[in-house]
Design a protein around this motif. Structure first.
Motif, PDB file in Angstrom:
ATOM      1  N   ILE A 281       0.855  -1.185   0.000  1.00 32.50           N
ATOM      2  CA  ILE A 281       0.000   0.000   0.000  1.00 32.50           C
ATOM      3  C   ILE A 281       0.891   1.235   0.000  1.00 32.50           C
ATOM      4  N   ASP A 282       0.699   2.089  -0.978  1.00 28.91           N
ATOM      5  CA  ASP A 282       1.580   3.247  -1.135  1.00 28.91           C
ATOM      6  C   ASP A 282       1.080   4.427  -0.317  1.00 28.91           C
ATOM      7  N   ARG A 283       1.813   4.743   0.767  1.00 32.68           N
ATOM      8  CA  ARG A 283       1.555   5.934   1.573  1.00 32.68           C
ATOM      9  C   ARG A 283       2.840   6.762   1.631  1.00 32.68           C
ATOM     10  N   SER A 284       3.517   6.831   0.494  1.00 31.70           N
ATOM     11  CA  SER A 284       4.880   7.347   0.450  1.00 31.70           C
ATOM     12  C   SER A 284       4.990   8.849   0.663  1.00 31.70           C
ATOM     13  N   THR A 285       3.870   9.555   0.781  1.00 25.65           N
ATOM     14  CA  THR A 285       3.934  10.972   1.136  1.00 25.65           C
ATOM     15  C   THR A 285       3.527  11.205   2.593  1.00 25.65           C
ATOM     16  N   ALA A 286       3.270  10.119   3.321  1.00 23.17           N
ATOM     17  CA  ALA A 286       2.786  10.215   4.699  1.00 23.17           C
ATOM     18  C   ALA A 286       3.829   9.657   5.673  1.00 23.17           C
ATOM     19  N   VAL A 287       3.536   9.824   6.953  1.00 23.80           N
ATOM     20  CA  VAL A 287       4.393   9.349   8.038  1.00 23.80           C
ATOM     21  C   VAL A 287       3.647   8.284   8.831  1.00 23.80           C
ATOM     22  N   ALA A 288       4.344   7.237   9.241  1.00 18.31           N
ATOM     23  CA  ALA A 288       3.780   6.229  10.134  1.00 18.31           C
ATOM     24  C   ALA A 288       4.200   6.539  11.569  1.00 18.31           C
ATOM     25  N   VAL A 289       3.236   6.583  12.475  1.00 14.14           N
ATOM     26  CA  VAL A 289       3.497   6.783  13.901  1.00 14.14           C
ATOM     27  C   VAL A 289       3.161   5.491  14.622  1.00 14.14           C
ATOM     28  N   VAL A 290       4.126   4.943  15.353  1.00 10.48           N
ATOM     29  CA  VAL A 290       3.923   3.687  16.066  1.00 10.48           C
ATOM     30  C   VAL A 290       3.705   3.994  17.539  1.00 10.48           C
ATOM     31  N   GLY A 291       2.506   3.723  18.040  1.00  7.77           N
ATOM     32  CA  GLY A 291       2.179   3.943  19.439  1.00  7.77           C
ATOM     33  C   GLY A 291       1.235   5.108  19.635  1.00  7.77           C
ATOM     34  N   ALA A 292       0.279   4.924  20.568  1.00  4.91           N
ATOM     35  CA  ALA A 292      -0.685   5.985  20.884  1.00  4.91           C
ATOM     36  C   ALA A 292      -0.695   6.276  22.373  1.00  4.91           C
ATOM     37  N   GLY A 293       0.491   6.180  22.979  1.00  3.20           N
ATOM     38  CA  GLY A 293       0.672   6.702  24.320  1.00  3.20           C
ATOM     39  C   GLY A 293       0.916   8.197  24.256  1.00  3.20           C
ATOM     40  N   PRO A 294       1.344   8.814  25.353  1.00  3.37           N
ATOM     41  CA  PRO A 294       1.551  10.268  25.358  1.00  3.37           C
ATOM     42  C   PRO A 294       2.500  10.761  24.274  1.00  3.37           C
ATOM     43  N   ALA A 295       3.598  10.060  24.020  1.00  4.60           N
ATOM     44  CA  ALA A 295       4.541  10.517  22.992  1.00  4.60           C
ATOM     45  C   ALA A 295       3.911  10.451  21.607  1.00  4.60           C
TER      46      ALA A 295
END
Length: 464
Positions: free
Chosen positions: A15-29
Protein backbone atom coordinates in the motif's frame (compact mmCIF):
# COMPACT_ATOMS: atom_id res chain seq x y z
CA UNK A 1 11.32 -0.89 -11.05
CA UNK A 2 13.20 -3.54 -9.07
CA UNK A 3 10.99 -5.54 -6.74
CA UNK A 4 11.80 -4.88 -3.08
CA UNK A 5 12.47 -7.67 -0.61
CA UNK A 6 9.20 -6.93 1.18
CA UNK A 7 7.20 -7.14 -2.06
CA UNK A 8 8.83 -10.45 -2.89
CA UNK A 9 7.78 -11.85 0.50
CA UNK A 10 4.09 -11.02 0.24
CA UNK A 11 1.33 -11.99 -2.13
CA UNK A 12 -0.46 -8.63 -2.34
CA UNK A 13 0.86 -5.21 -3.40
CA UNK A 14 2.40 -2.78 -0.97
CA UNK A 15 0.00 0.00 0.00
CA UNK A 16 1.58 3.25 -1.14
CA UNK A 17 1.55 5.93 1.57
CA UNK A 18 4.88 7.35 0.45
CA UNK A 19 3.93 10.97 1.14
CA UNK A 20 2.79 10.22 4.70
CA UNK A 21 4.39 9.35 8.04
CA UNK A 22 3.78 6.23 10.13
CA UNK A 23 3.50 6.78 13.90
CA UNK A 24 3.92 3.69 16.07
CA UNK A 25 2.18 3.94 19.44
CA UNK A 26 -0.69 5.99 20.88
CA UNK A 27 0.67 6.70 24.32
CA UNK A 28 1.55 10.27 25.36
CA UNK A 29 4.54 10.52 22.99
CA UNK A 30 2.57 9.23 20.00
CA UNK A 31 -0.30 11.61 20.72
CA UNK A 32 2.12 14.51 21.04
CA UNK A 33 3.58 14.00 17.56
CA UNK A 34 0.15 13.34 16.07
CA UNK A 35 -1.11 16.75 17.26
CA UNK A 36 1.98 18.42 15.81
CA UNK A 37 1.53 16.69 12.47
CA UNK A 38 -2.03 18.00 12.37
CA UNK A 39 -0.75 21.48 13.24
CA UNK A 40 1.74 21.53 10.35
CA UNK A 41 -0.39 19.71 7.79
CA UNK A 42 1.66 16.50 7.69
CA UNK A 43 -0.28 13.44 6.54
CA UNK A 44 0.18 10.46 8.85
CA UNK A 45 -1.17 7.07 9.92
CA UNK A 46 -0.98 5.95 13.55
CA UNK A 47 -0.84 2.36 14.79
CA UNK A 48 -1.60 1.11 18.30
CA UNK A 49 -1.56 -2.55 19.32
CA UNK A 50 -3.92 -1.93 22.28
CA UNK A 51 -7.62 -1.05 22.14
CA UNK A 52 -7.25 2.57 23.24
CA UNK A 53 -4.89 5.47 23.86
CA UNK A 54 -2.80 5.98 26.96
CA UNK A 55 0.07 3.55 26.59
CA UNK A 56 1.37 2.21 29.89
CA UNK A 57 -1.04 4.39 31.91
CA UNK A 58 -3.85 2.00 30.95
CA UNK A 59 -3.58 -0.74 33.55
CA UNK A 60 -5.50 -3.07 31.19
CA UNK A 61 -2.90 -2.69 28.43
CA UNK A 62 -1.16 -6.10 28.20
CA UNK A 63 2.42 -5.89 29.43
CA UNK A 64 2.07 -2.52 31.15
CA UNK A 65 4.10 -2.00 34.34
CA UNK A 66 1.25 0.05 35.84
CA UNK A 67 0.03 -0.68 39.39
CA UNK A 68 -3.01 0.55 41.29
CA UNK A 69 -1.19 2.92 43.65
CA UNK A 70 0.83 4.70 40.94
CA UNK A 71 0.87 8.48 40.76
CA UNK A 72 2.67 10.89 38.47
CA UNK A 73 6.17 11.59 39.73
CA UNK A 74 6.06 15.16 38.41
CA UNK A 75 3.37 17.52 39.62
CA UNK A 76 0.09 18.42 37.96
CA UNK A 77 0.97 21.98 36.95
CA UNK A 78 4.35 20.96 35.49
CA UNK A 79 3.22 17.82 33.69
CA UNK A 80 0.66 18.48 30.99
CA UNK A 81 0.94 18.71 27.24
CA UNK A 82 1.91 22.17 26.04
CA UNK A 83 -0.95 24.67 26.26
CA UNK A 84 -3.24 21.95 27.65
CA UNK A 85 -2.89 22.03 31.46
CA UNK A 86 -4.25 19.33 33.69
CA UNK A 87 -7.46 20.16 35.57
CA UNK A 88 -7.09 21.91 38.91
CA UNK A 89 -9.40 19.24 40.35
CA UNK A 90 -6.55 16.74 40.05
CA UNK A 91 -4.26 16.30 43.02
CA UNK A 92 -0.83 17.88 43.08
CA UNK A 93 0.51 14.49 41.93
CA UNK A 94 -2.27 12.93 39.82
CA UNK A 95 -3.32 9.31 40.11
CA UNK A 96 -2.87 6.82 37.29
CA UNK A 97 -6.62 6.97 36.54
CA UNK A 98 -6.53 10.76 36.29
CA UNK A 99 -3.55 10.64 33.93
CA UNK A 100 -5.35 8.14 31.71
CA UNK A 101 -8.51 10.29 31.77
CA UNK A 102 -6.49 13.38 30.85
CA UNK A 103 -4.73 11.56 28.01
CA UNK A 104 -8.03 10.32 26.57
CA UNK A 105 -9.54 13.81 26.75
CA UNK A 106 -6.49 15.21 24.96
CA UNK A 107 -6.89 12.70 22.14
CA UNK A 108 -10.62 13.35 21.96
CA UNK A 109 -10.48 17.15 21.91
CA UNK A 110 -7.89 17.30 19.15
CA UNK A 111 -9.50 14.61 17.02
CA UNK A 112 -6.51 12.29 17.34
CA UNK A 113 -8.30 9.03 18.12
CA UNK A 114 -10.09 9.07 14.77
CA UNK A 115 -6.72 8.69 13.01
CA UNK A 116 -5.49 5.71 15.05
CA UNK A 117 -5.69 2.08 13.89
CA UNK A 118 -6.32 0.25 17.17
CA UNK A 119 -5.65 -3.47 17.67
CA UNK A 120 -3.03 -3.05 14.97
CA UNK A 121 0.50 -3.62 16.17
CA UNK A 122 3.57 -3.03 14.03
CA UNK A 123 5.78 -6.09 13.59
CA UNK A 124 8.50 -4.83 11.26
CA UNK A 125 10.00 -1.61 9.89
CA UNK A 126 12.73 -1.62 7.25
CA UNK A 127 14.33 0.91 4.95
CA UNK A 128 13.33 0.84 1.28
CA UNK A 129 15.48 3.29 -0.64
CA UNK A 130 14.31 6.75 0.40
CA UNK A 131 11.20 5.32 2.04
CA UNK A 132 10.23 3.01 4.89
CA UNK A 133 8.20 -0.20 4.78
CA UNK A 134 5.90 -0.82 7.75
CA UNK A 135 4.41 -4.28 8.31
CA UNK A 136 1.47 -4.68 10.68
CA UNK A 137 0.24 -7.76 12.54
CA UNK A 138 -2.20 -8.70 9.79
CA UNK A 139 0.66 -8.92 7.28
CA UNK A 140 -0.18 -5.69 5.47
CA UNK A 141 2.83 -3.71 4.24
CA UNK A 142 2.69 0.04 3.67
CA UNK A 143 5.33 2.36 2.22
CA UNK A 144 5.95 5.65 4.09
CA UNK A 145 8.07 8.74 3.76
CA UNK A 146 9.04 8.58 7.45
CA UNK A 147 8.38 6.69 10.66
CA UNK A 148 8.15 7.80 14.28
CA UNK A 149 8.87 5.12 16.87
CA UNK A 150 6.83 6.20 19.91
CA UNK A 151 5.89 2.87 21.44
CA UNK A 152 7.40 3.49 24.85
CA UNK A 153 10.23 2.30 27.05
CA UNK A 154 8.92 0.25 29.98
CA UNK A 155 7.86 -2.94 28.21
CA UNK A 156 10.98 -5.14 28.36
CA UNK A 157 11.95 -6.00 31.96
CA UNK A 158 15.60 -6.13 33.00
CA UNK A 159 15.87 -9.26 35.15
CA UNK A 160 19.11 -10.05 37.05
CA UNK A 161 20.10 -13.54 38.14
CA UNK A 162 21.39 -14.60 41.56
CA UNK A 163 22.95 -17.96 42.41
CA UNK A 164 21.33 -20.65 44.52
CA UNK A 165 17.88 -22.21 44.76
CA UNK A 166 14.90 -20.26 46.09
CA UNK A 167 11.76 -21.93 47.42
CA UNK A 168 9.57 -18.84 47.12
CA UNK A 169 8.26 -16.87 44.15
CA UNK A 170 10.44 -14.63 41.95
CA UNK A 171 8.81 -11.96 39.80
CA UNK A 172 9.63 -8.69 38.09
CA UNK A 173 7.86 -5.47 39.05
CA UNK A 174 6.12 -5.46 35.65
CA UNK A 175 3.79 -8.10 37.14
CA UNK A 176 2.82 -6.01 40.17
CA UNK A 177 -0.70 -4.64 40.21
CA UNK A 178 -1.97 -4.27 43.77
CA UNK A 179 -0.81 -4.09 47.37
CA UNK A 180 -3.33 -6.86 48.00
CA UNK A 181 -0.95 -9.27 46.24
CA UNK A 182 1.41 -8.97 49.22
CA UNK A 183 -1.05 -9.95 51.95
CA UNK A 184 0.25 -12.76 54.17
CA UNK A 185 3.73 -12.73 52.61
CA UNK A 186 7.23 -11.68 53.53
CA UNK A 187 8.25 -9.55 50.56
CA UNK A 188 11.67 -8.43 49.33
CA UNK A 189 11.76 -5.65 46.71
CA UNK A 190 15.09 -5.52 44.87
CA UNK A 191 16.09 -2.05 43.68
CA UNK A 192 15.29 1.45 44.85
CA UNK A 193 14.23 3.55 41.89
CA UNK A 194 11.00 5.50 42.10
CA UNK A 195 8.78 2.57 41.10
CA UNK A 196 10.62 0.31 43.57
CA UNK A 197 9.99 2.88 46.30
CA UNK A 198 6.26 2.93 45.47
CA UNK A 199 6.04 -0.86 45.47
CA UNK A 200 7.97 -1.07 48.75
CA UNK A 201 5.32 1.20 50.25
CA UNK A 202 2.62 -1.15 48.96
CA UNK A 203 4.45 -4.00 50.70
CA UNK A 204 4.82 -1.95 53.90
CA UNK A 205 1.05 -1.55 54.06
CA UNK A 206 -0.02 -5.09 53.17
CA UNK A 207 2.77 -7.63 53.61
CA UNK A 208 3.59 -9.50 56.81
CA UNK A 209 7.09 -8.05 56.48
CA UNK A 210 8.60 -5.70 53.88
CA UNK A 211 12.28 -5.55 52.90
CA UNK A 212 14.10 -3.59 50.22
CA UNK A 213 17.52 -4.54 48.85
CA UNK A 214 19.65 -1.73 47.44
CA UNK A 215 23.27 -1.53 46.33
CA UNK A 216 23.62 2.25 46.75
CA UNK A 217 22.14 5.09 48.72
CA UNK A 218 19.88 7.74 47.24
CA UNK A 219 18.89 11.25 48.08
CA UNK A 220 15.23 11.26 49.11
CA UNK A 221 13.22 14.38 48.33
CA UNK A 222 9.69 14.85 49.72
CA UNK A 223 7.12 15.60 47.05
CA UNK A 224 6.40 18.94 48.72
CA UNK A 225 8.91 21.44 50.04
CA UNK A 226 7.93 24.76 51.60
CA UNK A 227 4.30 23.93 50.83
CA UNK A 228 4.63 23.53 47.05
CA UNK A 229 5.37 20.57 44.73
CA UNK A 230 9.12 20.22 44.70
CA UNK A 231 9.53 20.21 40.90
CA UNK A 232 8.15 23.75 40.76
CA UNK A 233 11.26 24.82 42.64
CA UNK A 234 13.52 23.15 40.06
CA UNK A 235 11.85 23.74 36.69
CA UNK A 236 9.17 26.35 37.25
CA UNK A 237 8.64 29.78 35.73
CA UNK A 238 11.83 31.04 37.43
CA UNK A 239 14.68 28.55 37.24
CA UNK A 240 17.72 28.56 39.51
CA UNK A 241 21.17 27.72 38.12
CA UNK A 242 22.28 24.25 39.18
CA UNK A 243 25.41 25.57 40.92
CA UNK A 244 23.16 27.54 43.25
CA UNK A 245 20.31 25.05 43.46
CA UNK A 246 22.42 22.04 44.48
CA UNK A 247 23.92 23.44 47.73
CA UNK A 248 20.68 25.19 48.69
CA UNK A 249 18.60 22.03 48.16
CA UNK A 250 21.21 19.83 49.85
CA UNK A 251 21.12 22.07 52.94
CA UNK A 252 17.31 22.09 52.93
CA UNK A 253 17.15 18.29 52.76
CA UNK A 254 19.66 18.00 55.60
CA UNK A 255 17.23 19.98 57.76
CA UNK A 256 13.92 18.57 56.49
CA UNK A 257 14.81 14.91 55.85
CA UNK A 258 17.92 14.38 57.93
CA UNK A 259 20.46 11.57 57.74
CA UNK A 260 18.97 8.70 55.69
CA UNK A 261 21.49 6.23 57.15
CA UNK A 262 19.50 6.35 60.41
CA UNK A 263 16.93 4.12 58.72
CA UNK A 264 19.42 1.65 57.30
CA UNK A 265 19.92 3.19 53.87
CA UNK A 266 23.48 3.44 52.58
CA UNK A 267 24.95 6.92 52.47
CA UNK A 268 24.55 8.32 48.92
CA UNK A 269 27.77 7.88 46.97
CA UNK A 270 27.01 10.85 44.73
CA UNK A 271 26.00 14.48 44.96
CA UNK A 272 22.37 15.52 44.78
CA UNK A 273 21.11 15.45 41.14
CA UNK A 274 23.99 13.23 39.94
CA UNK A 275 21.47 10.39 40.02
CA UNK A 276 17.71 10.51 39.69
CA UNK A 277 16.59 11.29 43.28
CA UNK A 278 13.74 9.50 45.01
CA UNK A 279 10.63 11.68 45.17
CA UNK A 280 8.57 9.81 47.71
CA UNK A 281 7.14 11.15 50.96
CA UNK A 282 5.50 7.80 51.77
CA UNK A 283 8.84 6.02 51.70
CA UNK A 284 10.16 8.42 54.30
CA UNK A 285 7.11 7.72 56.47
CA UNK A 286 7.50 3.93 56.29
CA UNK A 287 11.26 4.03 56.88
CA UNK A 288 10.80 6.33 59.85
CA UNK A 289 8.18 4.00 61.33
CA UNK A 290 10.11 0.78 60.75
CA UNK A 291 7.60 -0.61 58.24
CA UNK A 292 10.40 -1.29 55.71
CA UNK A 293 13.71 -2.96 56.53
CA UNK A 294 16.65 -2.02 54.30
CA UNK A 295 19.06 -4.78 53.22
CA UNK A 296 22.22 -4.73 51.08
CA UNK A 297 22.64 -6.57 47.78
CA UNK A 298 21.63 -10.22 47.43
CA UNK A 299 24.53 -12.65 47.53
CA UNK A 300 22.57 -15.87 46.91
CA UNK A 301 19.40 -17.80 47.50
CA UNK A 302 19.30 -20.63 50.03
CA UNK A 303 15.98 -22.50 50.01
CA UNK A 304 13.46 -20.38 51.92
CA UNK A 305 16.06 -17.72 52.68
CA UNK A 306 17.73 -14.85 50.88
CA UNK A 307 21.35 -14.35 51.90
CA UNK A 308 22.77 -10.82 51.65
CA UNK A 309 26.30 -9.55 51.09
CA UNK A 310 26.67 -8.56 54.77
CA UNK A 311 26.10 -12.20 55.77
CA UNK A 312 22.57 -11.65 57.07
CA UNK A 313 19.65 -13.69 55.83
CA UNK A 314 15.86 -13.38 55.81
CA UNK A 315 13.12 -15.87 55.18
CA UNK A 316 11.24 -14.49 52.16
CA UNK A 317 8.11 -15.63 50.33
CA UNK A 318 8.31 -13.30 47.32
CA UNK A 319 11.28 -11.61 45.65
CA UNK A 320 10.15 -8.79 43.37
CA UNK A 321 12.84 -7.38 41.09
CA UNK A 322 12.19 -3.66 40.51
CA UNK A 323 15.31 -3.46 38.37
CA UNK A 324 14.11 -1.44 35.43
CA UNK A 325 13.56 -1.98 31.73
CA UNK A 326 15.50 -2.18 28.50
CA UNK A 327 14.59 0.47 25.94
CA UNK A 328 14.03 -1.93 23.07
CA UNK A 329 12.33 -1.10 19.79
CA UNK A 330 11.41 -4.67 18.85
CA UNK A 331 9.92 -4.04 15.41
CA UNK A 332 13.06 -2.57 13.83
CA UNK A 333 16.57 -3.99 13.59
CA UNK A 334 18.82 -2.40 16.20
CA UNK A 335 21.52 -1.80 13.56
CA UNK A 336 19.52 1.20 12.32
CA UNK A 337 20.55 3.09 15.48
CA UNK A 338 23.64 4.13 17.34
CA UNK A 339 23.21 3.17 20.99
CA UNK A 340 24.15 4.64 24.35
CA UNK A 341 23.71 1.61 26.56
CA UNK A 342 20.23 0.39 25.68
CA UNK A 343 19.01 3.85 24.56
CA UNK A 344 18.97 4.90 20.89
CA UNK A 345 21.53 7.70 20.57
CA UNK A 346 19.62 10.17 18.40
CA UNK A 347 20.21 13.87 17.81
CA UNK A 348 18.14 15.75 20.42
CA UNK A 349 16.83 12.24 21.31
CA UNK A 350 14.74 12.13 18.10
CA UNK A 351 16.69 12.44 14.81
CA UNK A 352 18.70 9.61 13.28
CA UNK A 353 22.06 10.77 11.94
CA UNK A 354 22.43 7.92 9.42
CA UNK A 355 18.90 7.06 8.26
CA UNK A 356 16.79 9.99 7.17
CA UNK A 357 13.28 10.25 8.59
CA UNK A 358 13.71 7.56 11.24
CA UNK A 359 12.55 9.31 14.41
CA UNK A 360 12.26 8.25 18.03
CA UNK A 361 10.11 10.00 20.60
CA UNK A 362 10.00 9.19 24.29
CA UNK A 363 13.13 7.05 24.60
CA UNK A 364 14.57 9.20 27.35
CA UNK A 365 15.32 9.26 31.06
CA UNK A 366 14.87 12.80 32.35
CA UNK A 367 14.47 14.78 35.55
CA UNK A 368 11.25 16.61 34.82
CA UNK A 369 7.86 16.22 33.19
CA UNK A 370 8.04 14.31 29.92
CA UNK A 371 4.83 15.51 28.25
CA UNK A 372 5.85 19.12 27.62
CA UNK A 373 9.30 17.88 26.62
CA UNK A 374 7.64 15.54 24.10
CA UNK A 375 5.81 18.54 22.66
CA UNK A 376 9.00 20.58 22.33
CA UNK A 377 10.65 17.74 20.41
CA UNK A 378 7.52 16.93 18.38
CA UNK A 379 7.26 20.55 17.29
CA UNK A 380 10.73 20.29 15.76
CA UNK A 381 10.10 16.87 14.15
CA UNK A 382 6.82 17.96 12.54
CA UNK A 383 8.26 21.18 11.11
CA UNK A 384 11.27 19.34 9.71
CA UNK A 385 9.06 16.79 7.94
CA UNK A 386 6.79 19.53 6.59
CA UNK A 387 9.75 21.60 5.35
CA UNK A 388 11.11 18.72 3.28
CA UNK A 389 8.40 19.39 0.68
CA UNK A 390 8.10 23.15 1.02
CA UNK A 391 11.41 24.67 2.10
CA UNK A 392 14.58 22.88 0.95
CA UNK A 393 16.89 25.60 2.28
CA UNK A 394 15.43 25.29 5.77
CA UNK A 395 15.63 21.52 5.53
CA UNK A 396 19.30 21.69 4.53
CA UNK A 397 20.17 23.99 7.47
CA UNK A 398 18.61 21.60 9.92
CA UNK A 399 20.17 18.51 8.34
CA UNK A 400 23.60 20.06 8.82
CA UNK A 401 22.81 20.28 12.52
CA UNK A 402 21.62 16.67 12.61
CA UNK A 403 24.94 15.61 11.08
CA UNK A 404 27.32 17.84 13.05
CA UNK A 405 25.76 19.30 16.20
CA UNK A 406 26.54 17.26 19.33
CA UNK A 407 25.36 19.08 22.47
CA UNK A 408 25.85 17.70 25.97
CA UNK A 409 22.27 17.20 27.20
CA UNK A 410 23.23 16.11 30.71
CA UNK A 411 23.36 19.71 31.91
CA UNK A 412 26.92 19.20 33.10
CA UNK A 413 25.84 16.73 35.79
CA UNK A 414 28.50 14.23 36.88
CA UNK A 415 26.11 11.35 36.59
CA UNK A 416 26.47 8.00 38.31
CA UNK A 417 28.08 5.43 36.00
CA UNK A 418 25.16 3.04 35.48
CA UNK A 419 23.01 1.74 32.63
CA UNK A 420 20.14 3.84 33.90
CA UNK A 421 22.08 7.08 33.50
CA UNK A 422 23.55 6.51 30.06
CA UNK A 423 21.89 9.08 27.84
CA UNK A 424 20.28 10.83 30.82
CA UNK A 425 18.67 14.13 29.79
CA UNK A 426 18.50 17.27 31.89
CA UNK A 427 15.18 18.85 30.92
CA UNK A 428 16.38 22.44 31.24
CA UNK A 429 19.37 21.73 29.02
CA UNK A 430 17.49 20.02 26.19
CA UNK A 431 14.87 22.79 26.15
CA UNK A 432 17.65 25.38 25.85
CA UNK A 433 19.21 23.42 23.00
CA UNK A 434 15.90 23.08 21.19
CA UNK A 435 15.38 26.85 21.54
CA UNK A 436 18.87 27.41 20.10
CA UNK A 437 18.16 25.12 17.15
CA UNK A 438 14.86 26.85 16.44
CA UNK A 439 16.65 30.20 16.35
CA UNK A 440 19.49 28.93 14.15
CA UNK A 441 17.20 27.25 11.62
CA UNK A 442 14.13 29.47 11.54
CA UNK A 443 11.66 26.84 12.72
CA UNK A 444 8.83 28.26 14.85
CA UNK A 445 8.82 27.90 18.65
CA UNK A 446 5.75 26.80 20.54
CA UNK A 447 3.51 29.70 21.53
CA UNK A 448 0.36 29.94 23.68
CA UNK A 449 -2.80 29.27 21.71
CA UNK A 450 -0.98 27.46 18.91
CA UNK A 451 -3.37 24.51 18.98
CA UNK A 452 -6.77 26.17 19.43
CA UNK A 453 -7.57 25.85 15.73
CA UNK A 454 -7.01 22.10 15.93
CA UNK A 455 -9.79 21.40 18.41
CA UNK A 456 -12.52 19.27 16.90
CA UNK A 457 -14.90 19.82 19.83
CA UNK A 458 -15.21 22.16 22.84
CA UNK A 459 -12.92 21.50 25.74
CA UNK A 460 -14.25 18.97 28.26
CA UNK A 461 -11.71 20.07 30.86
CA UNK A 462 -14.16 22.56 32.33
CA UNK A 463 -12.30 22.52 35.65
CA UNK A 464 -9.20 24.25 34.25
Amino acid sequence: MTESKAEAQQSGPIIDRSTAVAVVGAGPAGLSIARMFRKYGVDYDQFERHTGVGGLWDIDNPGTPMYESAHFISSRDMSGFYDYPMPKSFGDYPTRTQILQYTKLFADEFGLADRIAFDCGVTRIEEDGEHWLVTTEDGTIRRYKAVVCASGTNWHPRMPMHPGHFDGAIRHAVTHRSARDFAGRRVLVVGLGNSAADISCDAAQSADAAFVSTRRGYHIIPKHLFGVPVDQLDDGAVTIPRWIERPVMTAALRVIVGDVTRWGLPKPDHRLFDSHPLLNSQLLHHLQHGDITVKPEIERFDGPDVVFTDGSREQIDLVLYATGYQMKIPYIDESYFDWNGDRPAQYLTAFNRHHKNLFTLGYIETNSSAYTLFDNISNLVAQYVAAQDSNPALTARFERLIANDDPDLSGGLSLVKSDRHKGYIDSKTIKKNIARVLEETGFAPLAPGFAESLRTRPSTLAMR
